[in-house]
Design an enzyme around this catalytic site. Structure first.
Site, PDB file in Angstrom:
ATOM      1  CG  HIS A   3    -126.933 -67.968 -28.430  1.00 49.10           C
ATOM      2  ND1 HIS A   3    -127.749 -66.695 -28.424  1.00 49.10           N
ATOM      3  CD2 HIS A   3    -127.085 -68.411 -29.807  1.00 49.10           C
ATOM      4  CE1 HIS A   3    -128.321 -66.452 -29.731  1.00 49.10           C
ATOM      5  NE2 HIS A   3    -127.682 -67.286 -30.549  1.00 49.10           N
ATOM      6  CB  THR A  35    -130.303 -66.166 -25.459  1.00 44.44           C
ATOM      7  OG1 THR A  35    -129.225 -65.510 -26.429  1.00 44.44           O
ATOM      8  CG2 THR A  35    -131.051 -67.244 -25.922  1.00 44.44           C
ATOM      9  CB  CYS A  87    -127.925 -69.952 -32.418  1.00 44.53           C
ATOM     10  SG  CYS A  87    -126.912 -68.857 -33.558  1.00 44.53           S
TER      11      CYS A  87
END
Lengths: 206, 161
Positions: B46, B23, B29
């Site tokens: 995520h 990711t 996040c």
């Protein structure tokens, strides 16, 4: 909970687009004054994007970008962020202070950018304030130079509280003489309750 | 040939050996990575927010730590992973912008990290690597062959945990 925002329907979009237009117009005038040159602005593009598409418009999630973040204070709560790619950031600094070295974005370049961001976002918000008759001010700026995905996660999370989309207003400023163009994005992020206050003050039926 | 599969924002995926998961540009996040050493099945989520319970519009389960972890466990089980033997690695949760008078939303990275730790502990998944906090972005790559998590940054180096 605002039902208006969930839909981002066409009336709301039109209003937000118009805010973007006037706000960015004001910002362009402020920029022109600052650099004592004529600055043109293209018609702002209002984008309603899925989270996954957001970093793509800035060249991908790992592209290094500059984000200048302000909190909104007064009758509405929220924040506004001005994001631009590093090329545009360098051009902006060079326009303001010709001859300055922006290699590696030193402290001096950072504080210049914060000041530019302050003036742009300040004039954007002051036009919003007079349009809506609401008392809105911006906080001192906070600047970050990092991956687009990381910087944009901040507004994305705020929008994430109310839906799966994010609203961005793209502005392109063009300096007349050397045709230097600077691309920047304003992201206005009212808190959930403030959306209703803001739209209500602008005469949108909710 | 092994493939590197992308996990987007508010997204989750499961992969099998020899594939890897990545990711890009994690900020506040959190990237949650789970690994079953025996089957070499890996999963990555995520997430953007700590809990689906306080949010009305919560249909996107990959957006929240609680629902994303539950779904990831289900998906890994379906692929044949032993969910009682998983180990976890987490990264992200930074505070990209600093303010002296920070309200709760400005500290969302911290809250995300706390929520993820609590939820993984509820599921009895040990966290063997925790690279959260700071004020910078991270790209993560998670390899099924070794369970190694590679963390890349701009200006804060690259590391493997």
């Amino acid at each position: 909970m605002s039902t208006v925002v969930e839909k981002f329907d066409s009336v709301v979009l039109d209003v937000l687009k118009e805010i973007g237009n006037i706000g960015a117009g004001n910002a362009a005038t402020a920029l022109a004054k600052m650099i004592s040159k004529k600055v043109d602005m293209k018609v702002p593009l209002v984008n309603v994007l899925d989270f996954s598409e957001v970093p793509e418009i800035l060249g991908g999630p790992e592209m290094e970008v500059v984000g200048i973040f302000f909190k909104l204070e007064g009758e509405i709560e929220g924040s506004i962020m001005f994001v631009l790619d590093t090329n545009s950031a360098q051009k902006l600094i060079e326009l303001l202070m010709p001859g300055i070295s922006t290699d590696g974005f030193n402290e001096f370049a950072f504080s210049a950018l914060q000041e530019i961001g302050n003036i742009l976002a300040g004039s954007y918000i002051s036009s919003l304030s007079s349009l809506s008759n609401l008392d809105i001010k911006i906080s001192v700026p906070s600047l970050a130079l990092d991956m687009a995905g990381a910087i944009l996660s901040v507004p994305a999370i705020h929008f994430g509280l109310i839906g799966d989309k994010i609203l961005m207003i793209e502005n392109e400023f063009v300096e007349e003489f050397e045709k230097d163009s600077v691309n920047g994005f304003f992201i206005l992020i009212p808190e959930v309750d403030s959306y209703d206050i803001l739209l209500g003050s602008l005469g949108v039926q909710i | 040939m092994s493939e590197m599969l992308k996990v987007g924002m508010a997204d989750l995926k499961v992969a099998k050996y020899p594939n890897a998961l990545t990711t890009l540009g994690l900020g506040s996040c959190i990237g949650i990575c789970l690994y079953d050493p025996a089957t070499k099945i890996i999963g990555m989520a995520h997430i953007m927010l700590p809990s689906s319970k306080t949010i009305k519009n919560n249909s996107n389960i990959a957006k929240f730590a609680d629902t994303a972890i539950a779904k990831l466990l289900d998906d890994m089980k379906l692929e044949g992973a032993n969910v009682n033997k998983l180990v976890g690695k987490i990264a992200g949760g930074s505070q990209m912008f600093k303010f002296s008078s920070g309200n709760d939303m400005m500290k969302i990275g911290l809250r995300n990290a706390e929520a993820v730790r609590d939820i993984l502990s509820e599921h009895r998944i040990p966290i063997v690597a925790d690279d959260t906090g700071g004020n910078f972005g991270r790209t993560i790559e998670f390899f099924s062959e070794s369970g190694v998590l590679r963390i890349k940054t701009i200006g804060h180096g690259v590391k493997e945990v």
